[in-house]
Design an enzyme around this catalytic site. Structure first.
Site, PDB file in Angstrom:
ATOM      1  CB  THR A 177      44.088 -11.546 -29.372  1.00 52.29           C
ATOM      2  OG1 THR A 177      44.331 -12.877 -28.890  1.00 52.29           O
ATOM      3  CG2 THR A 177      44.958 -11.281 -30.592  1.00 52.29           C
ATOM      4  CG  ASP A 237      44.748  -9.348 -18.066  1.00 54.42           C
ATOM      5  OD1 ASP A 237      43.528  -9.104 -18.030  1.00 54.42           O
ATOM      6  OD2 ASP A 237      45.380  -9.779 -17.077  1.00 54.42           O
ATOM      7  CG  LEU A 291      52.708 -18.965 -25.257  1.00 55.98           C
ATOM      8  CD1 LEU A 291      51.765 -18.609 -24.113  1.00 55.98           C
ATOM      9  CD2 LEU A 291      54.123 -18.512 -24.926  1.00 55.98           C
ATOM     10  CB  ALA A 306      47.173 -18.688 -20.034  1.00 51.04           C
ATOM     11  CB  THR A 356      45.842 -17.462 -11.615  1.00 50.60           C
ATOM     12  OG1 THR A 356      44.480 -17.573 -11.191  1.00 50.60           O
ATOM     13  CG2 THR A 356      46.444 -18.857 -11.575  1.00 50.60           C
ATOM     14  CD  GLU A 415      40.932 -20.711  -9.770  1.00 54.19           C
ATOM     15  OE1 GLU A 415      40.964 -21.880  -9.335  1.00 54.19           O
ATOM     16  OE2 GLU A 415      39.944 -19.964  -9.662  1.00 54.19           O
ATOM     17  CE1 TYR A 442      44.922 -20.381 -16.175  1.00 54.66           C
ATOM     18  CE2 TYR A 442      43.833 -20.122 -14.053  1.00 54.66           C
ATOM     19  CZ  TYR A 442      44.540 -19.590 -15.117  1.00 54.66           C
ATOM     20  OH  TYR A 442      44.861 -18.259 -15.111  1.00 54.66           O
ATOM     21  CE  LYS A 452      48.222 -18.686 -16.114  1.00 56.04           C
ATOM     22  NZ  LYS A 452      48.992 -17.640 -16.813  1.00 56.04           N
TER      23      LYS A 452
END
Length: 351
Positions: free
Chosen positions: A11, A14, A64, A87, A130, A132, A155, A159
């Protein structure tokens, strides 16, 4: 037989673009969405409600953070490919909800990989990571697959775990598991709390009503901004290679938030006057007779506890192996977002 793909986070920005892309590739697409008391499928309603996709597109409730729900879906679907896009992906929010962010963005990937291993599936697994993951080193540095990983947020750390555990399962169990280290990618479907969309939504309302003041944080943070449509195609290409590997996907260019604003205003023919420094910096709209109208101000509540001021990617590997060439440049990305938000605002205002 048609390939079956399972997308977590379907949803989201991406997920919706990837679903469209895979359906055009004649996949059967399954998506996982969280159970919610409110409707959160606006990005994929046009697919779900299209009769021609009735036997090609399916949604499943799952989370998840819940191994049982994920296990049941994967065991039922037995997908050829899994794209883990789900995520808690807002960097600022991750400082407020670090445990939840770690559960979803970090451990969520491990739950999927462990299910693939336990069921002995031949499923190919894609992990969305990412930029990040990287910490700034200097204004001339471009980050690639061999760069030092030094995240600056919950975050980013979550990741980083997902990135490393993907590699561990690839090397330890022979699972086809690959990561895409995607730099910032935007679109008209970007979440409304992300700075680029916050800007384009504000400008869309402003040019139609002439009202409002935009409040922002660090406008000098520089990011490598691409279009999500370009990036989801690379997600697919990563899983089509003979051997699983990790790839940086970027544009090799970087722009500040302030440059994003200036370009957007230039497209809309809004003349800006910037004054002041630091928290006192402001922008005025001087379009009409050079009369100053407060337009943008800096608000310290939008600054992060720890931030990365500069991120720029190096997609040389993807260019060579995946034949990656971005179709959208910075200006066309900003124009696409502005046009979409203006049309959306017109419908709301004039309905």
């Amino acid at each position: 037989m048609k390939k079956r793909a399972l997308i977590t986070g379907i949803t989201g920005q991406d997920g919706s673009y990837l679903a469209e892309f895979l359906l055009k590739k004649n996949y059967i697409v399954h998506g996982i969405k969280r159970k919610s008391s409110s409707f959160n499928t606006n990005r994929i309603d046009h697919i779900f409600e299209n009769p021609k996709y009735k036997s090609k597109f399916y949604l499943h409730y799952g989370d998840l953070t819940d191994s049982d729900s994920i296990f049941k879906i994967i065991n039922k679907v037995r997908p050829n490919e899994i794209y883990n896009l789900g995520a808690q992906s807002h960097v600022g929010v991750s400082f407020e909800t670090p445990l939840y962010t770690a559960e979803v963005s970090g451990l969520g990937s491990l739950r999927i990989l462990e299910i693939i291993r336990f069921l002995k599936l031949k499923t190919k697994f894609y992990q969305a990571t990412t930029s990040e993951l990287f910490g700034e080193k200097g204004k001339k540095v471009r980050f690639n697959e061999k760069s030092e990983l030094n995240p600056k947020s919950p975050y980013g750390v979550s990741k980083l775990f997902a990135h490393h555990i993907t590699k561990v399962y690839r090397e330890s169990y022979g699972i086809y598991a690959a990561s895409g280290i995607l730099f910032n990618h935007e679109s008209p479907r970007r979440g409304e709390t992300f700075v680029t969309r916050k800007i384009t939504m504000f400008l869309a309302k402003y040019i139609l009503t002439g009202k409002g003041i935009l409040k922002l944080g660090n406008i000098y943070a520089k990011r490598d901004w691409g279009h999500a449509k370009d990036y989801v195609e690379m997600q697919w290409r990563i899983l089509q290679q003979k051997k699983p590997d990790d790839y940086v996907i970027s544009t090799d260019n970087t722009y500040s938030v302030k440059e994003f604003i200036n370009l957007a205003c230039k497209i809309l023919k809004i003349r800006l006057l910037w004054t002041g420094k630091g928290l006192n910096e402001k922008a005025y709209d001087i379009t009409i007779n050079n009369k100053k109208k407060l337009f943008i101000k800096i608000d310290k509540k939008y600054f992060r506890p720890l931030d990365i001021n500069y991120l720029r990617g190096d997609y040389s590997k993807a260019k060579k192996i995946l034949k990656y060439r971005p179709k959208y440049d910075f200006k066309s990305l900003v124009y696409d977002m502005l046009t979409s938000d203006i049309n959306s605002q017109k419908k709301q205002i004039y309905k």
